[in-house]
Design a protein around this motif. Structure first.
Motif, PDB file in Angstrom:
ATOM      1  N   UNK A  45     -54.731 -52.490  65.785  1.00  0.00           N
ATOM      2  CA  UNK A  45     -54.002 -53.066  66.914  1.00  0.00           C
ATOM      3  C   UNK A  45     -54.539 -54.450  67.242  1.00  0.00           C
ATOM      4  N   UNK A  46     -53.682 -55.259  67.832  1.00  0.00           N
ATOM      5  CA  UNK A  46     -54.054 -56.614  68.239  1.00  0.00           C
ATOM      6  C   UNK A  46     -53.894 -56.721  69.750  1.00  0.00           C
ATOM      7  N   UNK A  47     -54.599 -57.674  70.325  1.00  0.00           N
ATOM      8  CA  UNK A  47     -54.427 -57.951  71.744  1.00  0.00           C
ATOM      9  C   UNK A  47     -53.068 -58.620  71.938  1.00  0.00           C
ATOM     10  N   UNK A  48     -52.312 -58.118  72.896  1.00  0.00           N
ATOM     11  CA  UNK A  48     -50.986 -58.666  73.184  1.00  0.00           C
ATOM     12  C   UNK A  48     -50.892 -58.945  74.674  1.00  0.00           C
ATOM     13  N   UNK A 108     -44.932 -58.986  66.104  1.00  0.00           N
ATOM     14  CA  UNK A 108     -43.917 -57.941  65.876  1.00  0.00           C
ATOM     15  C   UNK A 108     -44.138 -56.657  66.687  1.00  0.00           C
ATOM     16  N   UNK A 109     -45.338 -56.450  67.211  1.00  0.00           N
ATOM     17  CA  UNK A 109     -45.616 -55.231  67.965  1.00  0.00           C
ATOM     18  C   UNK A 109     -45.148 -55.325  69.429  1.00  0.00           C
ATOM     19  N   UNK A 121     -55.018 -54.448  74.937  1.00  0.00           N
ATOM     20  CA  UNK A 121     -56.083 -54.727  73.980  1.00  0.00           C
ATOM     21  C   UNK A 121     -56.690 -53.425  73.480  1.00  0.00           C
ATOM     22  N   UNK A 122     -57.136 -53.440  72.250  1.00  0.00           N
ATOM     23  CA  UNK A 122     -57.786 -52.264  71.692  1.00  0.00           C
ATOM     24  C   UNK A 122     -59.107 -52.000  72.408  1.00  0.00           C
TER      25      UNK A 122
END
Length: 112
Positions: free
Chosen positions: A39-42, A51-52, A99-100
């Protein structure tokens, strides 16, 4: 507005599959170490067109966070408001970022 039929809803499994596909994880619909590890911080300031973003928007809308508006794949003020509301209800750090490093991804993915 008429509620959508249940079979048309955006399920947790479909959300997990979409997140897995968007982050390069094996797509099996089961959130595990690989899924959370990729996962990425969005947020409105980081990866705001990743894209997430759209799956997160769709999941928040499905969970009743209507602040998110129409899922458009761009994290902006509405995304931030919906994430903050989700974080508050789920006892996460309330910062509007997914964020993860905090519980928000885990909660969204149904892992905790």
């Amino acid at each position: 507005p008429t509620p959508e039929p249940a079979n048309d809803s955006y399920t947790l499994e479909q959300f997990v599959r979409d997140v897995q596909a968007a982050t390069g994880s094996a797509v099996d619909g089961i959130a595990g170490p690989e899924t959370i590890g990729n996962t990425v911080t969005v947020s409105a300031h980081k990866n705001n067109k990743h894209p997430v973003v759209k799956p997160i928007q769709k999941r928040l809308a499905e969970l009743g966070y209507v602040q998110v508006g129409v899922p458009d794949g761009v994290a902006g003020p509405k995304f931030t408001a919906a994430v903050q509301a989700f974080q508050e209800v789920n006892r996460c750090w309330v910062d509007g970022e997914v964020t993860a490093g905090n519980k928000t991804w885990r909660k969204l993915l149904g892992m905790s």
